[in-house]
Design a protein around this motif. Structure first.
Motif, PDB file in Angstrom:
ATOM      1  N   GLN A 195       0.822  -1.214   0.000  1.00 39.02           N
ATOM      2  CA  GLN A 195       0.000   0.000   0.000  1.00 39.02           C
ATOM      3  C   GLN A 195       0.852   1.258   0.000  1.00 39.02           C
ATOM      4  N   ALA A 196       2.074   1.135   0.529  1.00 41.60           N
ATOM      5  CA  ALA A 196       2.936   2.316   0.618  1.00 41.60           C
ATOM      6  C   ALA A 196       3.625   2.605  -0.719  1.00 41.60           C
ATOM      7  N   ILE A 197       3.907   1.552  -1.483  1.00 39.60           N
ATOM      8  CA  ILE A 197       4.663   1.730  -2.732  1.00 39.60           C
ATOM      9  C   ILE A 197       4.038   2.754  -3.682  1.00 39.60           C
ATOM     10  N   MET A 220       4.434   5.699 -15.876  1.00 44.87           N
ATOM     11  CA  MET A 220       4.110   4.317 -16.235  1.00 44.87           C
ATOM     12  C   MET A 220       4.231   3.398 -15.019  1.00 44.87           C
ATOM     13  N   ALA A 221       5.297   3.594 -14.241  1.00 49.39           N
ATOM     14  CA  ALA A 221       5.488   2.782 -13.035  1.00 49.39           C
ATOM     15  C   ALA A 221       4.326   3.002 -12.074  1.00 49.39           C
ATOM     16  N   ASP A 222       3.915   4.270 -11.978  1.00 47.27           N
ATOM     17  CA  ASP A 222       2.816   4.629 -11.096  1.00 47.27           C
ATOM     18  C   ASP A 222       1.531   3.901 -11.511  1.00 47.27           C
ATOM     19  N   ILE A 256       6.313   5.896  -4.977  1.00 48.11           N
ATOM     20  CA  ILE A 256       6.809   6.005  -6.358  1.00 48.11           C
ATOM     21  C   ILE A 256       6.846   7.442  -6.902  1.00 48.11           C
ATOM     22  N   PRO A 257       5.756   8.207  -6.822  1.00 50.27           N
ATOM     23  CA  PRO A 257       5.841   9.577  -7.372  1.00 50.27           C
ATOM     24  C   PRO A 257       6.885  10.425  -6.666  1.00 50.27           C
TER      25      PRO A 257
END
Lengths: 262, 219
Positions: free
Chosen positions: B140-142, B209-211, B146-147
């Motif tokens: 949930q934290a990732i 994209m990763a987000d 990421i941003p």
């Protein structure tokens, strides 16, 4: 009151608990028999939720003893602070207890079915196919078969709470704790959740402890109603007695206030 | 002064070649910072308070002093303390440490955003401590981290020209060298800016994209 042959599922023995200077439970003693359905009522701050949270190992106690199915969760040390058995013992007890929270607390990053199947797979080691099959059964039982792949945020409060009940049942607990499970719901959604709990209560040997403000439901479901105030068990008895002929003046005052509001 | 496209074309290969160093320094430092930040974050949460406090102060110290000062310190004063590395390695090390401290803050922000009740739900389902972290809290934290980490990557990238100050042959250094040799700064510095812009935009797209891959489904 109940047949003496039934074993004791839960016991609180002179439990004291304070948060700082606020006493939450004061010499609290109570026993729950296996399969018994208990409704816990009382004003806010009376220690109702703390009682359940102690059983779920989310809260410690200061003094006294607590047992679940005869096994110690907290061991009294007389005047000294109570102690817990080793971690394995605590986990073994925890595996028999399930809890449903006021604010659902579903895992937002998992679909409905994963919310239910994840713990059986990863905690109990149930094979995946079996866990998912059982999760589907449970979803059907709470009337949400069509929401298998929905994420919690796409569900209504009532639906989320029904998933939360299924999630707790998936761990096959022998004791279920319901902590004001309808308090966060819109009025029109309360019924669907109570219906599930009613079915659970009527079908089996599950021990249930339920903190609730739904007096009508407590009366209909419970074998015994316990009125707590100021960290003490002020009065307890069969629902008809408590609701129609309470002996204690404070119980009367509380019920009058609550029923007037409803 | 007119922009001389022929000149620009002539110096482009030199600048692009130097870009390699810029990208290399950023990439290596960022990878170290991802793990370094995690290490710092864990130490700051360590049960033995003295250690946690020391790491806490060090992190604050690094976060509140200029990168260039840290770079000079490591390069010019470091050798007196046995830190005797070539310019590029020194630069990468200082970038990595500097951004590890910021990364540890990102981790903290990400994990603190997960409500306590998620932990309680995990306990109620008898997950172990490790499982509560690995299955409930960290996933949930990732999406929150990421941003944040992506922004740090871009800041870090834009900090690499500082490495020119300790004679690392990165893009900016190549540009100023061309400028001083040819007495023309317009083209090399402009090209530098354009390359930075292009690469930053590219990173933004990658971060987005990763987000999308790691979070949007359930948020």
């Amino acid at each position: 009151m109940t047949a003496p042959s039934r074993p004791i599922a839960i016991s609180f023995d002179n439990v004291c608990k304070a948060f700082g200077n606020t006493v939450v439970l004061s010499d609290f003693t109570m026993e729950v028999l296996r399969g018994e359905k208990i409704a816990i009522i009382g004003p806010s701050g009376s220690g109702k939720s703390t009682l359940l949270r102690i059983l779920m190992t989310l809260e410690s106690i200061d003094r006294g003893a607590v047992t679940v199915d005869g096994d110690s969760l907290w061991i009294s040390k007389g005047g000294q602070p109570s102690v817990q058995p080793n971690a394995r013992g605590v986990r073994a007890i925890r595996s028999r207890v399930g809890m449903v929270f006021q604010s659902f607390n579903l895992f937002p990053h998992m679909t409905t079915i994963c919310n239910i199947a994840d713990a059986p797979i990863n905690v109990l080691g149930v094979p995946k196919a079996e866990a998912y099959e059982r999760a589907r059964e449970l979803l059907a039982r709470v009337g949400l078969s069509d929401k298998e792949l929905a994420y919690p945020r796409h569900l209504s409060g009532g639906q989320q709470q029904r998933v939360a009940i299924a999630r707790a049942l998936a761990m096959r607990p022998s004791v279920m704790l319901f902590d004001e499970v309808t308090s966060a719901l819109d009025p029109e959604l309360v019924g669907e959740v109570l219906k599930i709990i009613r079915n659970l209560a009527s079908s089996g040997d599950l021990t249930i402890m339920m903190v609730t403000h739904q007096m009508g439901f407590a009366r209909e479901m419970a074998d015994r109603v316990c009125f707590l105030e100021g960290g003490r068990l002020v009065e307890q008895g069969p629902p008809e007695e408590i609701f129609t002929n309470p002996q204690n003046a404070r119980t009367r005052a509380f019920l009058r206030a609550v029923l007037e509001a409803q | 002064m007119d922009f001389d496209f022929v000149f620009a074309w002539k110096i482009l290969p030199t600048l692009l070649y130097a870009t390699r160093i810029t990208v290399l320094a950023t990439a290596v430092s960022f990878v170290i910072a991802i793990f370094g930040g995690l290490l710092l974050f864990s130490l700051r949460r360590y049960r033995w308070r003295p250690l946690a406090s020391v790491v806490d102060y060090l992190t604050e110290f690094v976060r509140n002093t200029p990168f260039l000062v840290q770079l000079y310190f490591a390069y010019f004063i470091g050798p007196q303390f046995g830190l005797d590395l070539p310019p590029l390695q020194t630069g990468i090390l200082v970038l990595a440490i500097h951004y590890s401290c910021f990364m540890s803050e990102s981790y903290r922000a990400g994990l603190e955003a997960i409500p306590r009740t998620q932990w309680e739900a995990g306990v109620a389902l008898n997950y172990s401590r490790l499982q509560i972290y690995s299955r409930l809290i960290i996933p949930q934290a990732i999406p929150i981290i990421i941003p944040n980490a992506g922004n740090l990557l871009i800041y870090m990238f834009k900090d690499t020209p500082f490495l020119a100050a300790i004679s690392v042959a990165e893009m900016m250094q190549a540009a100023t060298r061309i400028g001083s040799e040819q007495f023309r700064y317009l083209e090399p510095i402009t090209i530098c800016g354009v390359i930075f812009l292009a690469l930053s935009l590219l990173s933004s797209v990658a971060i987005r994209m990763a987000d999308r891959r790691f979070g949007a489904a359930w948020r």
